[in-house]
Design a protein around this motif. Structure first.
Motif, PDB file in Angstrom:
ATOM      1  N   GLU A   2       0.766  -1.191  -0.056  1.00 37.92           N
ATOM      2  CA  GLU A   2       0.099   0.007   0.116  1.00 37.92           C
ATOM      3  C   GLU A   2       0.845   1.215   0.036  1.00 37.92           C
ATOM      4  O   GLU A   2       1.977   1.162   0.488  1.00 37.92           O
ATOM      5  N   TYR A   3       0.203   2.294  -0.457  1.00 38.18           N
ATOM      6  CA  TYR A   3       0.876   3.771  -0.398  1.00 38.18           C
ATOM      7  C   TYR A   3      -0.157   4.694  -0.102  1.00 38.18           C
ATOM      8  O   TYR A   3      -1.368   4.595  -0.510  1.00 38.18           O
ATOM      9  N   ILE A   4       0.177   5.638   0.812  1.00 33.78           N
ATOM     10  CA  ILE A   4      -0.392   6.638   1.057  1.00 33.78           C
ATOM     11  C   ILE A   4      -0.397   7.824  -0.098  1.00 33.78           C
ATOM     12  O   ILE A   4       0.564   8.422  -0.269  1.00 33.78           O
ATOM     13  N   TYR A   5      -1.592   7.989  -0.768  1.00 31.17           N
ATOM     14  CA  TYR A   5      -1.674   8.836  -2.011  1.00 31.17           C
ATOM     15  C   TYR A   5      -2.364  10.251  -1.458  1.00 31.17           C
ATOM     16  O   TYR A   5      -3.239  10.405  -1.048  1.00 31.17           O
ATOM     17  N   VAL A   6      -1.453  11.259  -1.702  1.00 26.69           N
ATOM     18  CA  VAL A   6      -1.818  12.612  -1.417  1.00 26.69           C
ATOM     19  C   VAL A   6      -1.814  13.316  -2.707  1.00 26.69           C
ATOM     20  O   VAL A   6      -0.549  13.456  -3.255  1.00 26.69           O
ATOM     21  N   SER A   7      -2.867  13.759  -3.320  1.00 28.62           N
ATOM     22  CA  SER A   7      -2.782  14.325  -4.762  1.00 28.62           C
ATOM     23  C   SER A   7      -1.857  15.619  -4.700  1.00 28.62           C
ATOM     24  O   SER A   7      -2.090  16.441  -3.818  1.00 28.62           O
TER      25      SER A   7
END
Length: 92
Positions: A2-7
């Motif tokens: 998993e990866y924490i996605y911050v646009s």
């Protein structure tokens, strides 16, 4: 994986560029591209997250489902997949 996605502001253009590349690929080619990402794993690079996001959207458009998920801000992969009778299946 998993990866924490911050646009970021520039993400939409990059995602669209990837999607344009994926449009020319067969479903089997998309599975190969996806499975390569599963093999290497999510390495925490923002560019990879954009690639996976675009790949997931392409799967959703074609199959109405995707092995790439985004729950809240968590981007992840379900594991290796294959196509059986035009359907996406987890490859055990």
């Amino acid at each position: 994986m998993e990866y924490i996605y911050v646009s970021q502001i520039k993400d939409a253009k990059i995602i669209q560029d990837y999607k344009n590349q994926f449009e020319t690929k067969t479903l089997e080619e998309l599975v190969v591209l996806y499975n390569k990402q599963v093999k290497c794993g999510i390495v925490g690079v923002h560019q990879q997250a954009l690639y996976l996001f675009a790949l997931g959207e392409e799967f959703k458009e074609r199959l109405k489902e995707s092995p790439v998920y985004l729950l809240d801000y968590v981007l992840g992969l379900v594991g290796k997949v294959k196509i059986i009778n035009g359907n996406l299946k987890i490859d055990e």
